[in-house]
Motif scaffolding. Structure first.
Motif, short mmCIF file in Angstrom:
data_model
loop_
_atom_site.label_atom_id
_atom_site.label_comp_id
_atom_site.label_asym_id
_atom_site.label_seq_id
_atom_site.Cartn_x
_atom_site.Cartn_y
_atom_site.Cartn_z
N THR A 82 1.16 57.35 -52.65
CA THR A 82 2.05 57.08 -51.52
C THR A 82 1.74 57.99 -50.35
OG1 THR A 82 3.76 56.41 -53.06
CG2 THR A 82 4.45 56.89 -50.81
N THR A 83 1.50 59.27 -50.68
CA THR A 83 1.18 60.23 -49.62
C THR A 83 -0.11 59.87 -48.94
OG1 THR A 83 2.30 61.92 -50.87
CG2 THR A 83 0.85 62.66 -49.11
N GLY A 84 -1.09 59.43 -49.74
CA GLY A 84 -2.38 59.05 -49.15
C GLY A 84 -2.27 57.85 -48.26
N GLN A 85 -1.39 56.88 -48.71
CA GLN A 85 -1.23 55.70 -47.88
C GLN A 85 -0.48 55.99 -46.60
OE1 GLN A 85 0.66 52.89 -50.45
NE2 GLN A 85 -1.25 52.36 -51.54
N GLY A 86 0.44 56.98 -46.63
CA GLY A 86 1.23 57.28 -45.45
C GLY A 86 0.55 58.22 -44.48
N ALA A 87 -0.59 58.77 -44.84
CA ALA A 87 -1.28 59.71 -43.95
C ALA A 87 -1.83 58.96 -42.74
CB ALA A 87 -2.43 60.39 -44.69
N PRO A 88 -1.74 59.58 -41.56
CA PRO A 88 -2.25 58.91 -40.35
C PRO A 88 -3.76 58.75 -40.42
CG PRO A 88 -1.71 61.21 -39.89
CD PRO A 88 -1.21 60.92 -41.27
N PRO A 89 -4.26 57.65 -39.92
CA PRO A 89 -5.72 57.43 -39.98
C PRO A 89 -6.44 58.41 -39.07
CG PRO A 89 -4.66 55.76 -38.62
CD PRO A 89 -3.56 56.55 -39.26
N ARG A 90 -7.62 58.77 -39.48
CA ARG A 90 -8.44 59.67 -38.68
C ARG A 90 -8.98 58.96 -37.44
NH1 ARG A 90 -12.30 62.97 -42.92
NH2 ARG A 90 -10.62 64.07 -44.06
N ARG A 91 -9.01 59.71 -36.37
CA ARG A 91 -9.61 59.17 -35.15
C ARG A 91 -11.13 59.25 -35.24
NH1 ARG A 91 -6.16 61.37 -29.93
NH2 ARG A 91 -4.18 60.35 -30.46
N ARG A 92 -11.71 58.14 -35.00
CA ARG A 92 -13.17 58.11 -35.01
C ARG A 92 -13.71 58.48 -33.64
NH1 ARG A 92 -14.86 52.63 -38.34
NH2 ARG A 92 -13.88 53.20 -40.33
N GLY A 93 -14.74 59.27 -33.61
CA GLY A 93 -15.37 59.63 -32.36
C GLY A 93 -16.21 58.47 -31.83
N LEU A 94 -16.77 58.67 -30.67
CA LEU A 94 -17.60 57.64 -30.07
C LEU A 94 -18.84 57.40 -30.92
CD1 LEU A 94 -17.50 58.55 -26.28
CD2 LEU A 94 -16.43 56.58 -27.39
N THR A 95 -19.15 56.17 -31.08
CA THR A 95 -20.39 55.83 -31.78
C THR A 95 -21.58 56.12 -30.88
OG1 THR A 95 -20.33 53.56 -30.99
CG2 THR A 95 -19.18 54.02 -33.06
N ALA A 96 -22.75 56.02 -31.44
CA ALA A 96 -23.95 56.26 -30.64
C ALA A 96 -24.05 55.26 -29.50
CB ALA A 96 -25.19 56.16 -31.55
N ARG A 97 -23.66 54.03 -29.78
CA ARG A 97 -23.70 53.02 -28.71
C ARG A 97 -22.64 53.31 -27.65
NH1 ARG A 97 -23.15 46.44 -29.50
NH2 ARG A 97 -23.29 45.93 -27.27
N GLY A 98 -21.45 53.77 -28.10
CA GLY A 98 -20.40 54.11 -27.15
C GLY A 98 -20.80 55.26 -26.25
N ARG A 99 -21.43 56.28 -26.82
CA ARG A 99 -21.90 57.41 -26.01
C ARG A 99 -22.98 56.96 -25.03
NH1 ARG A 99 -21.37 60.11 -31.04
NH2 ARG A 99 -23.59 59.79 -31.46
N ARG A 100 -23.85 56.08 -25.49
CA ARG A 100 -24.90 55.59 -24.60
C ARG A 100 -24.31 54.77 -23.45
NH1 ARG A 100 -27.55 53.38 -28.20
NH2 ARG A 100 -26.93 51.20 -27.92
N ASP A 101 -23.31 53.95 -23.74
CA ASP A 101 -22.66 53.17 -22.68
C ASP A 101 -21.94 54.09 -21.70
OD1 ASP A 101 -23.59 50.89 -23.86
OD2 ASP A 101 -21.70 50.41 -24.88
N ALA A 102 -21.32 55.16 -22.21
CA ALA A 102 -20.61 56.09 -21.34
C ALA A 102 -21.58 56.81 -20.42
CB ALA A 102 -19.81 57.09 -22.17
N ILE A 103 -22.73 57.18 -20.96
CA ILE A 103 -23.74 57.86 -20.14
C ILE A 103 -24.26 56.93 -19.05
CG2 ILE A 103 -26.05 58.87 -20.17
CD1 ILE A 103 -25.40 59.94 -22.98
N TRP A 104 -24.51 55.66 -19.41
CA TRP A 104 -24.97 54.71 -18.41
C TRP A 104 -23.92 54.47 -17.33
CZ3 TRP A 104 -29.49 53.20 -16.98
CH2 TRP A 104 -30.55 53.20 -17.88
N PHE A 105 -22.66 54.41 -17.77
CA PHE A 105 -21.57 54.20 -16.80
C PHE A 105 -21.50 55.36 -15.81
CE2 PHE A 105 -17.19 55.26 -15.62
CZ PHE A 105 -16.86 54.11 -14.89
N LEU A 106 -21.57 56.58 -16.32
CA LEU A 106 -21.53 57.74 -15.43
C LEU A 106 -22.74 57.77 -14.52
CD1 LEU A 106 -20.20 60.52 -17.84
CD2 LEU A 106 -18.97 59.39 -15.98
N ALA A 107 -23.90 57.44 -15.06
CA ALA A 107 -25.12 57.47 -14.25
C ALA A 107 -25.06 56.46 -13.11
CB ALA A 107 -26.34 57.20 -15.13
N LEU A 108 -24.44 55.31 -13.36
CA LEU A 108 -24.37 54.27 -12.33
C LEU A 108 -23.18 54.44 -11.40
CD1 LEU A 108 -25.33 51.17 -14.52
CD2 LEU A 108 -26.79 52.38 -12.90
#
Length: 308
Positions: A5-31
């Protein structure tokens, strides 16, 4: 059981940016970053600087300036010249926007007819819009000249005398409004023409089969379906009229009777008064007016637009 029950009630972990997400963010900033920097340097920085200048008692070219807070704004809103400038701006904007849109719609209806020569007529109607405001003002000055102008000659043939367009403040305002409507008429006509040609023809044909006449079809079907085009023109023409300067400056250099807000700002800074701080205050007033009008149009007027 409790651990599950405790395991099911624990908040999900936040996932960081994926490699594709970081690449898209870099391209967005560059443009986007270079554009953001340019906008900040050449739009928002001058805007904030102008707001600061509007709180100064500063003579253009002087090395010294006195901070007076809202003194320039108080003077503008309490002086007869300020009231006259606001009144002229409102009258000029309402007449030029309404005249350009109404006449532009009528011209678009005529240009939408399938007759020989419409392509040449459309080009001729749109041509004044792309002409220089300085050139247009100079040509129309010759037309309105009370002694040697074309209009004066035509009136003399009818036994009438020409008004003193340049010396009478009321007639000077009428003169520049006529010229401004003529210059922007083709723009409204071409935009409306595009809207007319995109109307669903099956709906119009069905209304005609039901016995609706041309006028009834226009008021009940075409005009409501043109509301997105009307809304677009309302915003663009109103913003353009509020910032009209070149024709006013050429045809009425002293601004007697035609000193709309942007022209009054110019006259106060460069027309012999050299009041840079007061001129900046008028510019801020115009800027706030543009924001308020745009927000009102988007917030309230757009609700009456039929997009389908």
């Amino acid at each position: 059981m409790s651990s599950t029950t405790t395991g099911q009630g624990a908040p999900p972990r936040r996932r960081g940016l994926t490699a594709r997400g970081r690449r898209d963010a870099i391209w967005f900033l560059a443009l986007a970053l270079p554009n953001i920097v340019l906008i900040a340097l050449f739009t928002y920085r001058p805007l904030l600087t102008n707001v600061y200048y509007s709180m100064l008692d500063w003579t253009l070219g002087s090395a010294n300036a006195t901070f007076i807070g809202l003194g320039n704004y108080v003077e503008f809103f309490t002086s007869p010249a300020g009231h006259a400038s606001i009144r002229i701006t409102v009258v000029f904007t309402l007449v030029t926007v309404g005249g350009s849109m109404v006449l532009g719609l009528l011209l678009a209806l005529a240009l939408n007819a399938r007759i020989p020569g419409t392509a040449i007529a459309r080009s001729a109607a749109f041509a004044p819009y792309v002409l220089s405001g300085v050139g247009v003002g100079l040509v129309w000055l010759f037309i309105f000249d009370p002694d040697f102008g074309v209009l004066a000659w035509f009136l003399r043939q009818l036994g009438l005398s020409s008004p003193e367009w340049m010396n009478d403040p009321t007639m000077a305002l009428v003169m520049v409004m006529v010229v401004y409507i003529w210059k922007n008429l083709g723009y409204c006509a071409i935009v409306y023409l595009g809207g007319l040609q995109s109307l669903p023809q099956d709906v119009l044909q069905a209304a005609a089969l039901d016995g609706a006449g041309p006028l009834r079809r226009f008021w009940s079907i075409s005009l409501p379906l043109l509301s997105p085009t009307t809304f677009f023109l309302l915003i663009t023409t109103m913003l353009s009229s509020l910032q009209a300067f070149d024709i006013l400056r050429i045809m009425t250099p002293t601004g007697r009777g035609t000193n709309a807000l942007i022209f009054e700002s110019y006259l106060q800074a460069f027309g012999g008064y050299s009041r840079a701080g007061y001129s900046a205050a008028i510019s801020v007033v115009l800027f706030l007016m543009l924001i308020v009008i745009t927000v009102v149009q988007v917030r309230f007027v757009e609700k009456k637009v039929h997009y389908a």
